[in-house]
Design an enzyme around this catalytic site. Structure first.
Site, PDB file in Angstrom:
ATOM      1  N   LYS A  15       0.734  -1.147   0.026  1.00  0.00           N
ATOM      2  CA  LYS A  15       0.032  -0.010   0.076  1.00  0.00           C
ATOM      3  C   LYS A  15       0.704   1.329   0.013  1.00  0.00           C
ATOM      4  CE  LYS A  15      -3.698  -0.505   2.458  1.00  0.00           C
ATOM      5  NZ  LYS A  15      -4.289  -0.752   4.011  1.00  0.00           N
ATOM      6  N   ARG A  21      -2.731   3.629   8.402  1.00  0.00           N
ATOM      7  CA  ARG A  21      -3.062   2.473   7.588  1.00  0.00           C
ATOM      8  C   ARG A  21      -1.975   1.304   7.616  1.00  0.00           C
ATOM      9  NH1 ARG A  21      -4.264   4.687   1.470  1.00  0.00           N
ATOM     10  NH2 ARG A  21      -5.762   2.778   1.718  1.00  0.00           N
ATOM     11  N   GLY A  61      -8.109  -6.644   4.529  1.00  0.00           N
ATOM     12  CA  GLY A  61      -8.935  -6.686   5.620  1.00  0.00           C
ATOM     13  C   GLY A  61      -8.545  -7.271   6.747  1.00  0.00           C
ATOM     14  N   MET A  67      -5.378  -6.604   8.780  1.00  0.00           N
ATOM     15  CA  MET A  67      -4.948  -5.947   9.676  1.00  0.00           C
ATOM     16  C   MET A  67      -5.784  -4.586   9.784  1.00  0.00           C
ATOM     17  SD  MET A  67      -0.855  -6.598   9.037  1.00  0.00           S
ATOM     18  CE  MET A  67      -0.963  -5.898   7.280  1.00  0.00           C
ATOM     19  N   ARG A 101      -3.399  -1.877  -6.485  1.00  0.00           N
ATOM     20  CA  ARG A 101      -2.623  -3.175  -6.117  1.00  0.00           C
ATOM     21  C   ARG A 101      -3.176  -4.030  -7.224  1.00  0.00           C
ATOM     22  NH1 ARG A 101      -5.967  -4.743  -0.666  1.00  0.00           N
ATOM     23  NH2 ARG A 101      -7.964  -4.467  -1.544  1.00  0.00           N
ATOM     24  N   HIS A 128     -15.709  -7.956   2.078  1.00  0.00           N
ATOM     25  CA  HIS A 128     -14.701  -8.997   2.361  1.00  0.00           C
ATOM     26  C   HIS A 128     -15.041 -10.452   2.149  1.00  0.00           C
ATOM     27  CE1 HIS A 128     -13.283 -11.664   5.712  1.00  0.00           C
ATOM     28  NE2 HIS A 128     -12.317 -10.992   5.611  1.00  0.00           N
ATOM     29  N   GLU A 181       9.011 -47.226  -4.734  1.00  0.00           N
ATOM     30  CA  GLU A 181       8.256 -46.793  -3.625  1.00  0.00           C
ATOM     31  C   GLU A 181       8.950 -47.168  -2.126  1.00  0.00           C
ATOM     32  OE1 GLU A 181       4.439 -47.812  -3.967  1.00  0.00           O
ATOM     33  OE2 GLU A 181       4.987 -49.799  -5.087  1.00  0.00           O
ATOM     34  N   SER A 202       9.021 -45.494 -11.969  1.00  0.00           N
ATOM     35  CA  SER A 202       7.825 -44.492 -11.910  1.00  0.00           C
ATOM     36  C   SER A 202       8.049 -44.194 -10.321  1.00  0.00           C
ATOM     37  CB  SER A 202       6.499 -45.183 -12.463  1.00  0.00           C
ATOM     38  OG  SER A 202       5.376 -44.060 -11.657  1.00  0.00           O
ATOM     39  N   ASN A 236       3.642 -41.512  -2.716  1.00  0.00           N
ATOM     40  CA  ASN A 236       2.803 -41.877  -1.416  1.00  0.00           C
ATOM     41  C   ASN A 236       3.539 -42.824  -0.784  1.00  0.00           C
ATOM     42  OD1 ASN A 236       1.031 -40.213  -2.943  1.00  0.00           O
ATOM     43  ND2 ASN A 236      -0.309 -41.766  -3.652  1.00  0.00           N
ATOM     44  N   ASP A 237       3.697 -44.146  -1.222  1.00  0.00           N
ATOM     45  CA  ASP A 237       4.319 -44.959  -0.479  1.00  0.00           C
ATOM     46  C   ASP A 237       5.908 -44.596   0.223  1.00  0.00           C
ATOM     47  OD1 ASP A 237       2.429 -46.823   0.292  1.00  0.00           O
ATOM     48  OD2 ASP A 237       2.579 -47.909  -1.389  1.00  0.00           O
ATOM     49  N   CYS A 252       4.215 -40.910  -9.849  1.00  0.00           N
ATOM     50  CA  CYS A 252       2.748 -41.178 -10.120  1.00  0.00           C
ATOM     51  C   CYS A 252       1.937 -41.112  -8.941  1.00  0.00           C
ATOM     52  CB  CYS A 252       2.375 -42.434 -10.839  1.00  0.00           C
ATOM     53  SG  CYS A 252       3.109 -43.861  -9.862  1.00  0.00           S
ATOM     54  N   TYR A 291       8.381 -37.374 -16.944  1.00  0.00           N
ATOM     55  CA  TYR A 291       7.045 -37.078 -16.899  1.00  0.00           C
ATOM     56  C   TYR A 291       6.499 -36.958 -15.458  1.00  0.00           C
ATOM     57  CZ  TYR A 291       6.015 -41.902 -15.961  1.00  0.00           C
ATOM     58  OH  TYR A 291       5.855 -43.165 -15.478  1.00  0.00           O
TER      59      TYR A 291
HETATM   60  P1  ADP Z   1      -7.743  -1.995   3.968  1.00  0.00           P
HETATM   61  O1  ADP Z   1      -6.227  -2.504   3.881  1.00  0.00           O
HETATM   62  O2  ADP Z   1      -8.473  -2.729   5.096  1.00  0.00           O
HETATM   63  O3  ADP Z   1      -8.448  -1.726   2.749  1.00  0.00           O
HETATM   64  P2  ADP Z   1      -7.033   1.007   3.961  1.00  0.00           P
HETATM   65  O4  ADP Z   1      -5.927   1.606   4.584  1.00  0.00           O
HETATM   66  O5  ADP Z   1      -7.049   0.753   2.566  1.00  0.00           O
HETATM   67  O6  ADP Z   1      -7.378  -0.466   4.780  1.00  0.00           O
HETATM   68  O7  ADP Z   1      -8.303   1.837   4.440  1.00  0.00           O
HETATM   69  C1  ADP Z   1      -9.551   1.504   4.656  1.00  0.00           C
HETATM   70  C2  ADP Z   1     -10.620   2.582   3.811  1.00  0.00           C
HETATM   71  O8  ADP Z   1     -10.313   3.576   4.213  1.00  0.00           O
HETATM   72  C3  ADP Z   1     -10.233   2.276   2.497  1.00  0.00           C
HETATM   73  O9  ADP Z   1     -11.569   2.384   1.770  1.00  0.00           O
HETATM   74  C4  ADP Z   1      -9.348   3.475   2.093  1.00  0.00           C
HETATM   75  O10 ADP Z   1      -9.741   4.019   0.779  1.00  0.00           O
HETATM   76  C5  ADP Z   1     -10.064   4.371   3.134  1.00  0.00           C
HETATM   77  N1  ADP Z   1      -8.889   5.526   3.309  1.00  0.00           N
HETATM   78  C6  ADP Z   1      -7.818   5.156   3.913  1.00  0.00           C
HETATM   79  N2  ADP Z   1      -6.900   6.290   4.055  1.00  0.00           N
HETATM   80  C7  ADP Z   1      -7.811   7.420   3.664  1.00  0.00           C
HETATM   81  C8  ADP Z   1      -7.583   8.632   3.542  1.00  0.00           C
HETATM   82  N3  ADP Z   1      -6.427   9.616   3.937  1.00  0.00           N
HETATM   83  N4  ADP Z   1      -8.790   9.555   3.329  1.00  0.00           N
HETATM   84  C9  ADP Z   1      -9.825   8.998   2.815  1.00  0.00           C
HETATM   85  N5  ADP Z   1     -10.165   7.485   2.953  1.00  0.00           N
HETATM   86  C10 ADP Z   1      -8.898   6.742   3.265  1.00  0.00           C
HETATM   87 MG    MG Z   2      -7.582  -0.821   1.221  1.00  0.00          MG
HETATM   88 MG    MG Z   3       2.340 -47.936  -3.601  1.00  0.00          MG
END
Ligand code: ADP
Ligand code: MG
Ligand code: MG
Length: 866
Positions: free
Chosen positions: A8, A78, A87, A89, A322, A438, A728, A747, A751-752, A814, A834
């Site tokens: 990020k 962030r 989602g 962290m 990303r 999510h 084997e 061959s 597994n064995d 195999c 193979y």
């Molecule tokens: P995650 O990795 O869980 O997506 P993010 O750090 O990307 O967490 O943030 C969660 C949400 O908050 C995302 O939709 C992101 O676009 C929004 N967000 C993060 N930073 C800002 C910011 N500086 N201004 C406005 N929205 C933000």
């Molecule tokens: Mg995000």
């Molecule tokens: Mg066998």
């Protein structure tokens, strides 16, 4: 610099460098997170100082100050590691607000409602993420506020409602923590940074890394960035777009938009957003700008992008980009399209598709003409079809899967705590959330069928019921079926069909075939499996087991007679009755595989597997065979083995009863002759199982060759049948040179070989291998992914010693490992000719073998043999 700044942080910096509008900010490195953890979760000494400096620079750049009473700067804090963990962290938005700053924000923006909405969001997020307060407490207070005002959505709350809500929130904080909500912005900031670092080691993040096999990362970076506000009046909102459709791979701007909202509303699936296409009519200029930026980012990264954006009063900002997670189908489509567009080379495209993900393309879909009772229609969030019993929580899903039951995990919405349950379930159903919620993102990553946003279903998690619009009530344990391609939720288990490979998959696999050096065969025991394998591109059969052929009712009888016969004559009489069945079976398979090599293994399992177990079945058999029950029992007793896996089986059985091998050799050769007479070409390889001694192989090879020669003489067809062995046992690897003197191919039966190298019983390993993995004693289950160190050494030794004796000795594998990409990469390195795997894994193996060729040259591990 994603290793250092996290994906990020690195991509936000890269976007800024490209001149794309992103809010200004700074990044604390992943190394700092690692130091934080090595110091026993304490900040390194100079962190505070560096944060102060960077913050001062950010304040200077934005012309605002954190916590200012007139014009406050707000920031987001962030998380983000080098590999995306959506989602898993924590992130805190709107940081820097307090009782004074909120008034300043209201005055400066001229929007009281917005300022208090930001403040209540901040307390809620900070309370949950940093202070560890149960978020349900905040949600209940918010729901009450909505109820008091009589509105369905948060956007209906008035400024006064929001100020009252903030007071309630503060009370929740005081009651939960015994302290006031922290008012000092600098304290807020350092606490939030700490919380983000801590989220790296949270249970859910660790589980995710384990499931996804993510290892070797330093930690999470922390990106601190000026806030922009999608929750303001006017042309404001937030959304997520993909530069191509992540489900089908089609080239189009695809995604969702939520007016008057902040980013977490979309990701958490709290409100169901609208398709991004609505922007085309409502804010056409911004839609075009977004499309242009999406194209620009895709061209820059040369891959499909997943982009977060926010519009604040008519101004567009990008907040994240990303490489987008995509379905297997989309991955193939995008890779082949990017080649057609001249962006990628074929080789690059081959490396872009996760070989294992092709397995998903062969997953079942709902039979087109299947009868179905549709309960509701949600969003087709992740393709495939799945049927199972309804469960309402992740733990129940996991428990059911451990019992071998198929379940559908049903949640109002999923959260990162549900990931282990999603993993265990066949499919996932949610009532809220969109295509980028999510549940949708995680399910696509896992290749699980998923339907989200089935809003007409009332999901009561406490009562464990789903109520459909027509009044049907589905309870825990009832069967439902999901169609991840259409979004349909159906009652009962609906019939599914297996799909065809699409044109783009065939294209990609054709490129793979041009690159790979190893052949791919399939393990198949029936003409149907053989035909399917050939359709998927198998270049032969690497393992045709013959024991399954003895179980049909009319055959098992003869088999039992053979086993229970008193003498050789009795056995031969029974075998004579089995011969025509075997001949027909072999003819069927050889015909399907005309022109391609087919390796047929002689009888392998211990004989008692063919005998009845219970009292009733024994009495019945005694009646059938017209022998006294007691005599049958004595015979069964004599056949009983303490350790059948290591007992009288494989070539040992045929050393004592060579007539079995003789009958099978005759059946095989007669089948091949019969086909030769029809003009069908065959290339049969007869495989002797479980050889450890040179003499064992030689004795049985003599029987097979002798019988084959007789049949050739009888029929006048010369068939060039090869005789080789399954390697084997560790001893066979070590003495491979002696065995190769007479064996025409090897061959590796991994597994064995795994079982006997580790001394882990295949049938009992499930009791302790998971614990070994938990403790890090084993990185993988060695029965699923080849132990390249130990078992791998034995394979390398076997190849080297075998080839030293017989130049160009044909070698293959195999076991189950033949369909596992990591094991396939090993086989490539070990110089095998193979791999052979189950028919459905053939496309996986074709791609994995090509990737192995592209990644590393073949280095025959001769050194291991020294
Ligand atoms: P995650 O990795 O869980 O997506 P993010 O750090 O990307 O967490 O943030 C969660 C949400 O908050 C995302 O939709 C992101 O676009 C929004 N967000 C993060 N930073 C800002 C910011 N500086 N201004 C406005 N929205 C933000
Ligand atoms: Mg995000
Ligand atoms: Mg066998």
């Amino acid at each position: 610099m994603r290793e250092l700044l996290g994906g990020k942080g690195a991509n936000v910096a890269e976007m800024a460098r490209l001149g794309i509008p992103v809010p200004p900010g700074f990044v604390i490195t992943t190394e700092t997170c690692r130091d934080f953890n090595t110091l026993g979760q304490r900040f390194p000494a100079d962190l505070q100082l560096q944060v102060d400096k960077a913050l001062a620079a950010l304040e200077a750049q934005s012309g605002r100050k954190l916590g200012d009473a007139e014009d406050p700067l707000l920031v987001s804090v962030r998380s983000g590691a080098a590999i995306s963990m959506p989602g898993m962290m924590d992130t805190v938005l709107n940081l820097g607000l307090n009782d004074r700053a909120v008034a300043g924000l209201a005055r400066k923006s001229g929007d009281v409602r917005f300022a208090w909405d930001a403040y209540r969001r901040f307390i809620q997020m900070f309370g949950d993420v940093v202070l560890g307060i149960d978020h349900a407490l905040f949600e209940e207070a918010l729901a009450e506020a909505r109820a008091e005002r009589g509105v369905a959505e948060d956007t209906g709350l008035t400024p006064v409602d929001l100020t009252r809500l903030v007071d309630r929130y503060k009370l929740i904080v005081r009651q939960a923590t015994g302290a006031e909500f922290p008012q000092e912005p600098e304290v807020q900031l350092m606490k939030a940074i700490r919380a983000v670092f801590m989220s790296w080691e949270s249970q859910r993040a660790r589980t995710y890394r384990r499931i996804e096999g993510i290892t070797g990362l330093a930690g999470t970076a922390v990106t601190i960035q000026a806030m922009v506000f999608g929750n303001r009046a006017g042309e404001s909102g937030t959304g997520v777009v993909f530069s191509r459709n992540p489900v089908t791979g089609e080239r189009e701007l695809y995604g969702e938009f939520l007016a008057n909202a902040q980013g977490e509303d979309v990701v958490a699936g709290i409100r169901t957003p609208e398709p991004v296409a609505v922007l085309k009519e409502r804010m056409p200029g911004l839609y075009d700008e977004l499309t242009a930026l999406s194209d620009k980012l895709e061209a820059h990264y040369r891959d499909m992008q997943d982009i977060e954006f926010t519009i604040e009063q008519g101004k567009l900002f990008l907040l994240q980009t990303r490489g987008g997670k995509r379905s297997a189908r989309a991955a193939v489509r995008i890779a082949t399209d990017l080649v057609a567009e001249g962006v990628l080379t074929r080789e690059e495209a081959l490396l872009r598709v996760d070989a294992m993900s092709l397995d998903q393309l062969l997953h079942p879909t709902i039979a087109p003409d299947a009868k179905r009772t549709v309960l509701a229609r949600g969003l087709p969030a992740s393709p495939g079809a799945a049927a199972g019993a309804v469960v309402f929580c992740a733990d129940a899903a996991e428990a059911a899967a451990a019992r071998g039951d198929k379940v559908i995990l049903v949640r109002r919405e999923t959260s990162p705590e549900d990931v282990h349950g999603m993993h265990a379930a066949q499919g996932v159903l949610t009532a809220t959330g969109g295509m980028t919620s999510h549940a949708a993102v995680v399910a696509r990553g896992m290749g699980k069928c998923c339907v989200t946003g089935a809003g007409t279903l009332i999901i009561n998690e406490a009562a464990e019921t789903i109520t459909a619009p027509d009044g049907t009530v589905v309870k825990a344990g009832d069967l439902i079926t999901l169609d991840g391609g259409t979004g349909e939720v159906m009652l009962g288990a609906v019939e599914t069909v297996l799909p065809e490979l699409g044109e783009d998959v065939r294209q990609l696999l054709a490129w793979a075939d041009a690159v790979r050096e190893m052949k791919v065969r399939a393990n198949a025991d029936t003409p149907e499996d053989a035909a399917r394998a050939r359709d998927f591109g198998a270049e032969g059969i690497g393992l045709c087991r013959t024991e399954h052929m003895f179980f049909a009712p009319e055959r098992i009888r003869a088999m039992r007679e053979m086993i229970l016969a008193e003498d050789e004559a009795g056995r031969i009489a029974a075998l004579d009755r089995l011969l025509p069945y075997q001949r027909a079976d072999f003819a069927g398979i050889l015909k399907e595989m005309a022109g391609l090599p087919v390796t047929i293994r002689l009888l392998d399992p211990p004989l008692h597997e063919f005998l009845p177990q219970g009292e009733g079945a024994i009495a019945e058999l005694a009646g059938d065979l017209k022998v006294p029950v007691e005599r049958l029992k004595d015979r069964l007793h004599a056949l009983h083995e303490a350790n059948p896996m290591m007992g009288h089986r494989g070539c040992r059985l045929m050393i004592t009863y060579p007539e079995i091998a003789r009958m099978q050799a005759r059946a095989i050769t007669e089948a091949a002759s019969q086909l030769a007479a029809e003009g069908v070409e065959t290339a049969v390889e007869v495989m002797v199982p479980l050889v450890g001694l040179e003499g064992e192989f030689n004795a049985l090879a003599d029987v097979v060759r002798d019988e084959a020669a007789k049949v050739e003489a009888e029929t006048g067809h010369t068939l060039a049948i090869k005789v080789g062995t399954m390697i084997e046992l560790p001893r066979a690897c070590l003495r491979a040179g002696e065995i190769a003197a007479s064996a025409e191919f090897f061959s590796f039966g991994t597994n064995d070989l795994t079982q006997f190298t580790f001394g882990f019983s295949r049938d009992d390993a499930g009791k302790f291998v998971p614990a070994y993995r938990e403790r890090g004693l084993l990185a993988h289950d060695p029965f699923a992914s080849l132990d390249t160190d130990g078992v791998g050494d034995l394979v390398a030794i076997g190849v080297a010693r075998g080839r030293a004796k017989r130049a160009g000795l044909k070698t293959g594998i195999c076991g189950e490992h033949g369909g596992d990409p990591a094991s396939i990469a090993f086989c490539h390195g070990a110089g095998l000719d193979y791999v052979s795997c189950s028919p459905y894994r053939v496309p996986v193996a074709r791609l994995a073998a090509a990737q192995a060729s592209l990644k590393a040259p073949r280095t025959v591990l001769a050194a291991a043999a020294e």
